[in-house]
Design a protein around this motif. Structure first.
Motif, PDB file in Angstrom:
ATOM      1  N   THR A  81       0.833  -1.210   0.000  1.00 21.14           N
ATOM      2  CA  THR A  81       0.000   0.000   0.000  1.00 21.14           C
ATOM      3  C   THR A  81       0.866   1.258   0.000  1.00 21.14           C
ATOM      4  N   LEU A  82       2.023   1.195   0.646  1.00 23.36           N
ATOM      5  CA  LEU A  82       2.942   2.331   0.638  1.00 23.36           C
ATOM      6  C   LEU A  82       3.497   2.576  -0.758  1.00 23.36           C
ATOM      7  N   ASP A  83       3.618   1.493  -1.528  1.00 21.65           N
ATOM      8  CA  ASP A  83       4.219   1.561  -2.856  1.00 21.65           C
ATOM      9  C   ASP A  83       3.496   2.542  -3.754  1.00 21.65           C
ATOM     10  N   GLN A  84       2.188   2.725  -3.525  1.00 23.34           N
ATOM     11  CA  GLN A  84       1.394   3.612  -4.357  1.00 23.34           C
ATOM     12  C   GLN A  84       1.247   5.013  -3.766  1.00 23.34           C
ATOM     13  N   ILE A  95      14.760  -1.662   2.487  1.00 26.30           N
ATOM     14  CA  ILE A  95      15.061  -1.665   3.923  1.00 26.30           C
ATOM     15  C   ILE A  95      13.820  -1.295   4.736  1.00 26.30           C
ATOM     16  N   PHE A  96      13.123  -0.245   4.289  1.00 21.80           N
ATOM     17  CA  PHE A  96      11.964   0.224   5.047  1.00 21.80           C
ATOM     18  C   PHE A  96      10.855  -0.816   5.076  1.00 21.80           C
ATOM     19  N   TYR A  97      10.614  -1.466   3.946  1.00 25.42           N
ATOM     20  CA  TYR A  97       9.552  -2.461   3.882  1.00 25.42           C
ATOM     21  C   TYR A  97       9.856  -3.656   4.782  1.00 25.42           C
ATOM     22  N   ARG A  98      11.117  -4.066   4.843  1.00 27.20           N
ATOM     23  CA  ARG A  98      11.506  -5.158   5.750  1.00 27.20           C
ATOM     24  C   ARG A  98      11.296  -4.727   7.203  1.00 27.20           C
ATOM     25  N   TYR A  99      11.590  -3.456   7.471  1.00 28.76           N
ATOM     26  CA  TYR A  99      11.402  -2.932   8.834  1.00 28.76           C
ATOM     27  C   TYR A  99       9.923  -2.933   9.230  1.00 28.76           C
ATOM     28  N   VAL A 100       9.046  -2.540   8.303  1.00 24.57           N
ATOM     29  CA  VAL A 100       7.605  -2.520   8.595  1.00 24.57           C
ATOM     30  C   VAL A 100       7.139  -3.887   9.080  1.00 24.57           C
ATOM     31  N   ILE A 101       7.493  -4.936   8.345  1.00 27.10           N
ATOM     32  CA  ILE A 101       7.066  -6.285   8.712  1.00 27.10           C
ATOM     33  C   ILE A 101       7.749  -6.744   9.999  1.00 27.10           C
ATOM     34  N   ALA A 102       9.021  -6.376  10.177  1.00 27.60           N
ATOM     35  CA  ALA A 102       9.730  -6.731  11.413  1.00 27.60           C
ATOM     36  C   ALA A 102       9.051  -6.095  12.625  1.00 27.60           C
ATOM     37  N   PHE A 103       8.589  -4.859  12.453  1.00 28.41           N
ATOM     38  CA  PHE A 103       7.879  -4.170  13.540  1.00 28.41           C
ATOM     39  C   PHE A 103       6.599  -4.915  13.883  1.00 28.41           C
ATOM     40  N   TYR A 104       5.824  -5.250  12.871  1.00 27.21           N
ATOM     41  CA  TYR A 104       4.570  -5.964  13.110  1.00 27.21           C
ATOM     42  C   TYR A 104       4.812  -7.306  13.802  1.00 27.21           C
ATOM     43  N   LYS A 105       5.900  -7.960  13.445  1.00 30.96           N
ATOM     44  CA  LYS A 105       6.194  -9.269  14.047  1.00 30.96           C
ATOM     45  C   LYS A 105       6.654  -9.159  15.495  1.00 30.96           C
TER      46      LYS A 105
END
Length: 340
Positions: A81-84, A95-105
């Motif tokens: 969703t951020l991509d758009q 890097i940021f997208y990996r961080y987003v999922i890491a945060f949620y986990k």
């Protein structure tokens, strides 16, 4: 008394839905549960439940403290969703997208505002049992219908034509919001006035910024861009309108639509699958620009259809009422505190 620690920087960026969701929740909790919940914000004190509304890096580090209790995270977006919405260099994006999922986990429990997000989170390896669906809501204390005299007075106040059919759209000015279609529609119908309330909350990294900035600086004569408006004034803008239009290509559970429903104005949305479960048949819809034009003409030329859509708006607003969602949130916090 349950101790809830809120972690949020949602209000640091004006004119975006995350801040509206956070403000509505905080106001509701204070109105309904002041004697039952002790709420702190960004104090890092020991808590039964720590509720993360934004994903700032210091908040991520705080999740390793045992003082946090049960860690709850709001899912306002996913990488796709951020991509758009934002333009970033590929390496920054990765890097940021990996961080987003890491945060949620790092969370013990996630809250999604739209059930369509559940399978997408599961695809990232997050178990379904760690995901709870709680929809957004809007306070009827702030967003409520007004009569024709008040509508007329508001148009005079903000210097808009009192007699022209008025279409309003709200949200960040970005490509995925369908602002281009909004302006294209205005050009096709110069007899109506169009108002888009919102701005470039993320500046030049906004997707489509150069083209959109040129339009905002030089709009058609029947289009107004008043910019980012304080939330306390938003209800007045909705209530000036005869129709709310959000031609967005991608949304979650848009607060702007809920605000329009709550003000009892007809709503016209792009036909997105994610709306069907949450909004049912409460709005008029379209698939492409041709259908958008036809729907606008139908609504403008039919007082009966306008009346039907206003009634549907108020009905769905009642379903997502503050009182009902307050009970759901309190029960959720109780359950999370027990697990901590």
């Amino acid at each position: 008394m349950l101790k809830i620690e809120m972690f949020s920087q949602a209000d640091t960026v004006k004119g975006q839905g995350v801040g509206s969701v956070y403000d509505e929740l905080m106001a509701m909790l204070h109105r309904h549960f002041q004697s039952k919940l002790k709420i702190d914000v960004n104090h890092y004190r020991k808590a039964d439940v720590s509720h993360y509304h934004t994903i700032n890096f210091p908040y991520y580090l705080s999740t390793f403290s045992k003082r946090r209790g049960r860690k709850v995270g709001m899912v306002h977006f996913l990488p796709e969703t951020l991509d758009q919405s934002l333009k970033m260099p590929k390496w920054v994006k990765a890097i940021f997208y990996r961080y987003v999922i890491a945060f949620y986990k790092r969370m013990d429990q996630l809250v999604v505002v739209n059930p369509a997000f559940i399978p997408k989170l599961m695809a990232y390896g997050i178990p379904k049992k760690k995901i709870t669906y709680i929809p957004n809501f809007v306070s009827r204390h702030e967003f409520y219908p007004v009569d024709k005299d008040v509508k007329r007075a508001l148009r005079i106040k903000y210097r808009y034509d009192v007699d022209r059919f008025t279409v309003i759209g709200t949200g960040q000015i970005q490509t995925r919001k369908g602002v281009m279609d909004f302006v294209k529609l205005a050009k096709k119908y110069p007899q109506y006035q169009f108002i888009w309330v919102g701005g470039f909350s993320f500046g030049k990294i906004t997707d489509g910024y150069p083209q959109l900035k040129q339009i905002v600086d030089n709009p058609p004569k029947n289009v107004a861009f008043p910019g980012i408006v304080d939330r306390s004034k938003m209800a007045e803008y909705y209530n000036m309108a005869d129709l709310f239009l959000l031609p967005s290509y991608n949304e979650l559970f848009p607060m702007s639509v809920m605000e329009a429903f709550s003000c009892g104005i007809p709503v016209l949305l792009r036909n997105l699958d994610l709306y069907k479960n949450i909004f049912k048949d409460s709005y008029a819809s379209f698939n492409n620009f041709s259908e958008l034009s036809k729907e606008l003409e139908k609504i403008v030329n039919s007082q009966d259809l306008q009346k039907q859509l206003r009634a549907k708006s108020l009905k769905i607003a009642d379903y997502y009422s503050e009182d009902r969602l307050a009970k759901i949130w309190y029960r959720f916090y109780q359950e999370q505190a027990k697990k901590s």
